[in-house]
Design an enzyme around this catalytic site. Sequence first.
Site, PDB file in Angstrom:
ATOM      1  N   GLY A 143     -11.642 -22.631  15.472  1.00 30.15           N
ATOM      2  CA  GLY A 143     -12.872 -23.171  14.890  1.00 30.15           C
ATOM      3  C   GLY A 143     -13.213 -22.481  13.584  1.00 30.15           C
ATOM      4  N   ALA A 144     -12.194 -22.283  12.726  1.00 35.48           N
ATOM      5  CA  ALA A 144     -12.316 -21.369  11.589  1.00 35.48           C
ATOM      6  C   ALA A 144     -12.756 -22.014  10.284  1.00 35.48           C
ATOM      7  CB  ALA A 144     -10.971 -20.665  11.370  1.00 35.48           C
ATOM      8  N   TYR A 195     -22.518 -28.266  28.450  1.00 35.45           N
ATOM      9  CA  TYR A 195     -22.156 -27.200  27.512  1.00 35.45           C
ATOM     10  C   TYR A 195     -22.442 -25.830  28.123  1.00 35.45           C
ATOM     11  CZ  TYR A 195     -22.524 -24.230  23.321  1.00 35.45           C
ATOM     12  OH  TYR A 195     -22.391 -23.225  22.399  1.00 35.45           O
ATOM     13  N   ALA A 239     -22.713 -25.050  31.279  1.00 35.40           N
ATOM     14  CA  ALA A 239     -21.827 -24.800  32.414  1.00 35.40           C
ATOM     15  C   ALA A 239     -20.455 -24.337  31.946  1.00 35.40           C
ATOM     16  CB  ALA A 239     -21.696 -26.063  33.263  1.00 35.40           C
ATOM     17  N   ALA A 240     -19.936 -24.953  30.872  1.00 33.92           N
ATOM     18  CA  ALA A 240     -18.635 -24.533  30.336  1.00 33.92           C
ATOM     19  C   ALA A 240     -18.696 -23.113  29.813  1.00 33.92           C
ATOM     20  CB  ALA A 240     -18.190 -25.492  29.239  1.00 33.92           C
TER      21      ALA A 240
END
Length: 268
Positions: free
Chosen positions: A14-15, A157, A159-160
């Site tokens: 995610g850079a 989101y 929970a992940a």
Amino acid sequence: MDLQLSGRVAVVTGASKGIGLAVTRTLLEEGVRVVATSRRSSPALEALARADLLHVPADLMDPDAPGMVVARAAEAFGGLDILVNNAGGPPPGVTLPRGSFLDATDAEWRAMFEFNLFSAVRAVRAALPLMLERGGGAIVNVSSGNARQPSPINVDYGAAKAGMNNLTKVLSEEFGPKGVRVNTVSPGPVRTAWWTDEGGVADMIAAQAGTDRDSVMDRVAPEMMNLTTGRLADPQEVADVVALLVSPRSANTTGAEFVVDSGFLKAV
């Protein structure tokens, strides 16, 4: 402070923007050779171009992508010392925040877990053998305050990310004795594209509150979330914590969660 990172090799997911971009920039400044991955590059990432930076375009929703990125790091720079699992947030086709738990379909739950948890699992699985070959390494999993502060508007989101916190603890216990440190950084609200992009969270809240996006980020959101510091965090403030955690300066820190959340979490 010298973080003693010069010459090490890192993968940052995610850079291309936000926290991942700030982490990439910070590690490069510390002398790290960085493999930066995202679906596509960005002008800000391209501005960092140098011999020690390799951008590998990849969709981490593809089960083979995390392993491919790690393999490219070994191929380009001879190994791997650092993994920063930063990619996260709403996957393509999913919009947050939701109105209710009932708004999330099975497909959206699966996509959320693929992007926010399973991609990190796969990256760690690929990275560990390379780190163990070198006698150790450091992994930072970027989680969220929502992992510990449940929210019906971000239920899948959160929970992940709760799963990611648990994963960090498990990995630290198994691989800490072998020299691989694993820690979590949990941001609260950060001035990233999720907030600032057109149609993003700031615009959604602005439409409901009858105001504009700048007022939302500067005043409405901090008040709504009762942020102790009165402001959203800057991506660099998160990146600085990540850089310290992957450094030998944090050699005895593992299995820990570091919160950079403007005072969002109130519980002990």
